[in-house]
Each structure stands twice: as C-alpha cells, then as structure tokens.
Design an enzyme around this catalytic site. Structure first.
Site, PDB file in Angstrom:
ATOM      1  N   ASP A 110       0.840  -1.202   0.000  1.00 17.58           N
ATOM      2  CA  ASP A 110       0.000   0.000   0.000  1.00 17.58           C
ATOM      3  C   ASP A 110       0.875   1.252   0.000  1.00 17.58           C
ATOM      4  OD1 ASP A 110      -2.459  -1.081  -0.062  1.00 17.58           O
ATOM      5  OD2 ASP A 110      -3.044  -0.523   1.971  1.00 17.58           O
ATOM      6  N   LYS A 119      -3.808   3.037  -2.653  1.00 16.45           N
ATOM      7  CA  LYS A 119      -5.255   3.246  -2.579  1.00 16.45           C
ATOM      8  C   LYS A 119      -5.611   4.566  -1.911  1.00 16.45           C
ATOM      9  CE  LYS A 119      -8.489   0.587  -2.388  1.00 16.45           C
ATOM     10  NZ  LYS A 119      -8.921   0.841  -3.745  1.00 16.45           N
ATOM     11  N   MET A 123      -8.133   9.891   8.852  1.00 15.66           N
ATOM     12  CA  MET A 123      -8.633  10.463   7.589  1.00 15.66           C
ATOM     13  C   MET A 123      -9.534  11.670   7.855  1.00 15.66           C
ATOM     14  SD  MET A 123      -9.374   6.828   5.668  1.00 15.66           S
ATOM     15  CE  MET A 123      -9.802   5.919   7.153  1.00 15.66           C
TER      16      MET A 123
HETATM   17  N1  SAH Z   1      -4.685   0.693   8.845  1.00 10.74           N
HETATM   18  C1  SAH Z   1      -4.110   1.990   9.167  1.00 10.74           C
HETATM   19  C2  SAH Z   1      -5.052   3.135   8.858  1.00 10.74           C
HETATM   20  C3  SAH Z   1      -5.329   3.285   7.366  1.00 10.74           C
HETATM   21  S1  SAH Z   1      -6.392   4.640   7.022  1.00 10.74           S
HETATM   22  C4  SAH Z   1      -3.717   1.998  10.652  1.00 10.74           C
HETATM   23  O1  SAH Z   1      -4.105   1.094  11.397  1.00 10.74           O
HETATM   24  O2  SAH Z   1      -2.995   2.913  11.058  1.00 10.74           O
HETATM   25  C5  SAH Z   1      -5.225   5.894   6.604  1.00 10.74           C
HETATM   26  C6  SAH Z   1      -5.177   6.946   7.692  1.00 10.74           C
HETATM   27  O3  SAH Z   1      -4.370   6.494   8.776  1.00 10.74           O
HETATM   28  C7  SAH Z   1      -4.551   8.252   7.272  1.00 10.74           C
HETATM   29  O4  SAH Z   1      -5.459   9.079   6.573  1.00 10.74           O
HETATM   30  C8  SAH Z   1      -4.182   8.838   8.610  1.00 10.74           C
HETATM   31  O5  SAH Z   1      -5.311   9.348   9.271  1.00 10.74           O
HETATM   32  C9  SAH Z   1      -3.731   7.585   9.362  1.00 10.74           C
HETATM   33  N2  SAH Z   1      -2.275   7.373   9.297  1.00 10.74           N
HETATM   34  C10 SAH Z   1      -1.642   6.325   8.775  1.00 10.74           C
HETATM   35  N3  SAH Z   1      -0.304   6.442   8.950  1.00 10.74           N
HETATM   36  C11 SAH Z   1      -0.096   7.595   9.616  1.00 10.74           C
HETATM   37  C12 SAH Z   1       1.053   8.272  10.125  1.00 10.74           C
HETATM   38  N4  SAH Z   1       2.296   7.774   9.979  1.00 10.74           N
HETATM   39  N5  SAH Z   1       0.882   9.430  10.777  1.00 10.74           N
HETATM   40  C13 SAH Z   1      -0.355   9.941  10.963  1.00 10.74           C
HETATM   41  N6  SAH Z   1      -1.468   9.357  10.500  1.00 10.74           N
HETATM   42  C14 SAH Z   1      -1.351   8.197   9.846  1.00 10.74           C
END
Ligand code: SAH
Length: 249
Positions: free
Chosen positions: A36, A58, A170
């Site tokens: 991803d 995505k 998000m």
């Molecule tokens: N499965 C992932 C979330 C995917 S949705 C998890 O468990 O973390 C994608 C969202 O995750 C982004 O829009 C943001 O809100 C958050 N996100 C993912 N990585 C991040 C990071 N390093 N720092 C801040 N927000 C993050």
C-alpha cells in the site's frame, strides 16, 4: 502447484522498528509483496532479494488500484503457488480493508494469516507523548474515521458526549465540519486537540491546539494527510518538545 498462503501484514505507522517479529518473518517467506502507498518502501529490504513487488496504492483522491482487482490478484497469485504478503500501513484490521480482503480470500478457499501492526491512531499520539487513555481524564478511546465511502459523517455530537478520547483517522479534509459537530454536541471550546502528520517518520510534524483554534492552527501550519487528529483531555500530556505550533494553555 498447491495453493499457498496470503499474509495480511500490518507494517505499523511508518518507523520500521515498529514492525513486529511476526511481520518480519512473514515478509521473509513471501514470493510476492503487495504494498500500500502508506507503507515505507524500506520494508522491501526485509523481504527476500528475489521478491516480486507490486505497488497497490489506494490513497483517497489519487490514482489507485481497485479493491476488487487487488483481491483477484491475491487469489490468482496464491493459486499459482505463490506466498503473498499484503503489506498495509498500521494494523490491517483498523480502517485497512483487511476485513474485506479476508472475506474474499476465504470465499476463494485460500488460507489467510493476519499479522497485527501498530495502528497510527495509537502510535501517532504516543509519538508526541499522548496516552490515548489515562485514568485521570478519560473512560476510554474511540477510533473513528472522518471520511466514509458514501460521504456520510459519524454522529460527532453524540461522540462528543461519550467522554472518551476521540482518535480520528482520515479527518483532515473534513476537520472544520468535525469540529462544528463536536461543538454542537457540547464539547467545550478549550478542549485540547492534537494533529500529528507522518507520525514516527523523520518528517513527523504536529500541532497542539484547542477545539476552537484547531482549524486555523492546522491551516497556518500547513499540516496535511496522512494525519491523526486526537481530541480529549489526554492531549494535555503532549510533550512540549514535540514542536507544536501552539501550546495548550
Ligand atoms: N490501517 C491503518 C489506517 C489506514 S487509514 C492503521 O491502522 O494505522 C489511513 C489513515 O491512517 C490516514 O489518513 C491517517 O489518518 C492515518 N495514518 C496512517 N499512517 C499515519 C502516520 N504515519 N501518521 C499519521 N497518521 C497516519
């Protein structure tokens, strides 16, 4: 050729050192990596030298690979005898479509292993010293998305009344509407808010503000996605050396 396994692997929030041993072992077994776009490309270095890498970004709004295509691809590769590592940011079962992929793979009779990762909603606050729960100030934590597939919004006013820490994934593009909804639910203007972008990565940035000031502080700071928004009294524990644009009074 016997059908091989698919691993849904959580790569954590960004820092490679937050990968689990189980994730590393699954990566080492893989013939093919499906990665991803939120996953740091350094994970490829943990897989075998001859591993095939397929990028399946995505991210909302950008060019992306349709979900059904990804599911069919995994099924085809597994049936061709390949061991597949589907590498996702954070945890595969937290806003990661992992549930949809497991259903599709199981329906196709393919063995799936799920490897948890550290979710951004817990790692991002921790990266600036914020515990998502604390006995002094919250009864719990709610993980919620600010962006839904059909454009409908969570009931922010109701969430304001739960008294839990709100951790919003998000949420950057809808932040003003989120704040308006929370205020409509009675959340006070001085409630602390933190926004952490690119948490745990070298280019991590954060803003610590209040409910009434957060929108303008975030705009002024230029922070954008991917970011986690944390709202609740626990934000008072933010470390002062986390380079906030605005400190909590
Ligand atoms: N499965 C992932 C979330 C995917 S949705 C998890 O468990 O973390 C994608 C969202 O995750 C982004 O829009 C943001 O809100 C958050 N996100 C993912 N990585 C991040 C990071 N390093 N720092 C801040 N927000 C993050």
């Amino acid at each position: 050729m016997p059908t091989k396994k698919v691993f849904l692997i959580g790569a954590g929030p960004g820092d490679l050192e937050l990968l689990t041993l189980k994730a590393i072992r699954a990566l080492e077994r893989a013939d093919v990596l499906l990665i991803d776009d939120l996953v740091d490309r350094e994970v490829i270095g943990l897989a075998r030298k001859d591993v095939r890498v397929i990028e399946v970004g995505k991210r909302g709004g950008c060019r992306s690979t349709p979900q059904r295509f990804i599911e069919r691809l995994m099924i085809r590769l597994a049936r061709a005898g390949r061991t597949v590592a589907r590498v996702k940011g954070g945890d595969p079962f937290v806003f990661g479509r992992g549930g949809e992929e497991v259903s599709a793979l199981r329906a196709a009779g393919i063995d799936v292993g799920v490897v948890n990762g550290i979710t951004a909603g817990i790692a991002a606050p921790a990266a600036i010293g914020i515990p998502v729960t604390h006995r002094e100030c919250t009864r719990g934590v709610t993980l919620v998305t600010g962006h839904t597939r059909d454009g409908s919004a969570p009931d922010w006013a109701a969430l304001a009344r739960t008294g839990t820490t709100l951790v919003i994934y998000m949420g950057m593009s809808t932040l003003p509407a989120i704040i308006a909804g929370l205020q409509a639910g009675g959340m006070p203007a001085h409630m602390p808010v933190a926004v952490i972008q690119n948490a745990t990565l070298p280019h991590q940035r954060s803003v610590v503000s209040t409910l009434s000031q957060a929108s303008s502080d975030v705009t002024a700071s230029g922070l954008g996605s991917p970011a986690i928004v944390v709202i609740g009294e626990v934000v008072r524990f933010a470390a002062t050396n986390a380079e906030p644009v605005r400190q909590v009074a």
